[in-house]
Scaffold this active site. Structure first.
Site, mmCIF file in Angstrom:
data_model
loop_
_atom_site.group_PDB
_atom_site.id
_atom_site.type_symbol
_atom_site.label_atom_id
_atom_site.label_comp_id
_atom_site.label_asym_id
_atom_site.label_seq_id
_atom_site.Cartn_x
_atom_site.Cartn_y
_atom_site.Cartn_z
ATOM 1 N N ASP A 72 50.120 -9.498 -28.324
ATOM 2 C CA ASP A 72 51.173 -10.726 -28.195
ATOM 3 C C ASP A 72 52.125 -10.187 -27.338
ATOM 4 O O ASP A 72 52.872 -9.163 -27.645
ATOM 5 C CB ASP A 72 51.598 -11.319 -29.688
ATOM 6 N N HIS A 108 43.531 -19.856 -31.325
ATOM 7 C CA HIS A 108 43.839 -18.354 -31.382
ATOM 8 C C HIS A 108 44.181 -18.077 -32.731
ATOM 9 O O HIS A 108 44.928 -18.835 -33.405
ATOM 10 C CB HIS A 108 44.806 -17.488 -30.505
HETATM 11 P P1 5GP Z 1 51.321 -20.165 -30.927
HETATM 12 O O1 5GP Z 1 52.661 -20.610 -31.018
HETATM 13 O O2 5GP Z 1 50.552 -21.200 -29.883
HETATM 14 O O3 5GP Z 1 50.498 -20.067 -32.116
HETATM 15 O O4 5GP Z 1 51.137 -18.960 -30.350
HETATM 16 C C1 5GP Z 1 51.314 -18.763 -29.022
HETATM 17 C C2 5GP Z 1 51.586 -16.853 -28.835
HETATM 18 O O5 5GP Z 1 50.846 -16.772 -27.586
HETATM 19 C C3 5GP Z 1 52.955 -16.562 -28.980
HETATM 20 O O6 5GP Z 1 53.220 -16.010 -30.279
HETATM 21 C C4 5GP Z 1 53.414 -16.109 -27.627
HETATM 22 O O7 5GP Z 1 54.064 -14.995 -27.816
HETATM 23 C C5 5GP Z 1 52.151 -15.557 -27.164
HETATM 24 N N1 5GP Z 1 51.884 -15.717 -25.690
HETATM 25 C C6 5GP Z 1 52.519 -16.597 -24.847
HETATM 26 N N2 5GP Z 1 52.317 -16.502 -23.538
HETATM 27 C C7 5GP Z 1 51.712 -15.113 -23.488
HETATM 28 C C8 5GP Z 1 51.171 -14.430 -22.578
HETATM 29 O O8 5GP Z 1 51.396 -14.724 -21.388
HETATM 30 N N3 5GP Z 1 50.801 -13.108 -22.836
HETATM 31 C C9 5GP Z 1 50.430 -12.638 -24.165
HETATM 32 N N4 5GP Z 1 50.041 -11.702 -24.307
HETATM 33 N N5 5GP Z 1 51.023 -13.536 -25.154
HETATM 34 C C10 5GP Z 1 51.563 -14.789 -24.792
#
Ligand code: 5GP
Ligand code: ZN
Length: 112
Positions: free
Chosen positions: A31, A99
């Site tokens: 992340d 994810h």
């Molecule tokens: P959600 O809130 O959708 O469950 O989690 C999305 C996750 O993706 C977040 O923890 C955020 O930090 C991560 N994330 C967002 N954009 C990117 C990116 O471009 N690269 C990586 N490695 N992680 C990302």
């Protein structure tokens, strides 16, 4: 591939990421904003919006993603860890490509 999906772009390599595992079905990368010393995301190569968009055809893929969590957590040196699947905006989801978060390390995680 869905246009403008960040994780589809990571899957196809147009956005770089720190990949820790990949095979024909999934890609796993760190992340970008880790909430613990170890924090990685298990992501299917196929675009699926969220857990709420899954049905029985995704059963094997979902099982595979979950079973990868303990295997990769152990490889990353974690003894215990937490898994999380945010679903829908109200569920805290920000990236609408399903994810599984896996995180841990450092202090014991707080009880929810
Ligand atoms: P959600 O809130 O959708 O469950 O989690 C999305 C996750 O993706 C977040 O923890 C955020 O930090 C991560 N994330 C967002 N954009 C990117 C990116 O471009 N690269 C990586 N490695 N992680 C990302
Ligand atoms: Zn996507």
């Amino acid at each position: 591939m869905t246009t403008d999906c960040i994780f589809c772009k990571i899957v196809n390599g147009s956005i770089p990421s720190k990949i820790i595992f990949e095979d024909e079905d999934v890609i796993v990368f760190n992340d970008i904003k880790p909430i613990n010393p170890i924090h990685f995301l298990i992501v299917p190569r196929v675009h699926i919006d969220s857990l709420a968009a899954c049905d029985v055809q995704h059963q094997a893929l979902l099982g595979k993603m979950l079973l990868l969590a303990p295997k990769l957590a152990k490889e990353q040196g974690l003894i215990g860890f937490r898994t999380m699947i945010n679903t829908g905006r109200e569920g805290g989801q920000e990236v609408f490509h399903i994810h599984v978060h896996v995180f841990g390390g450092g202090e014991q995680l707080p009880k929810l």
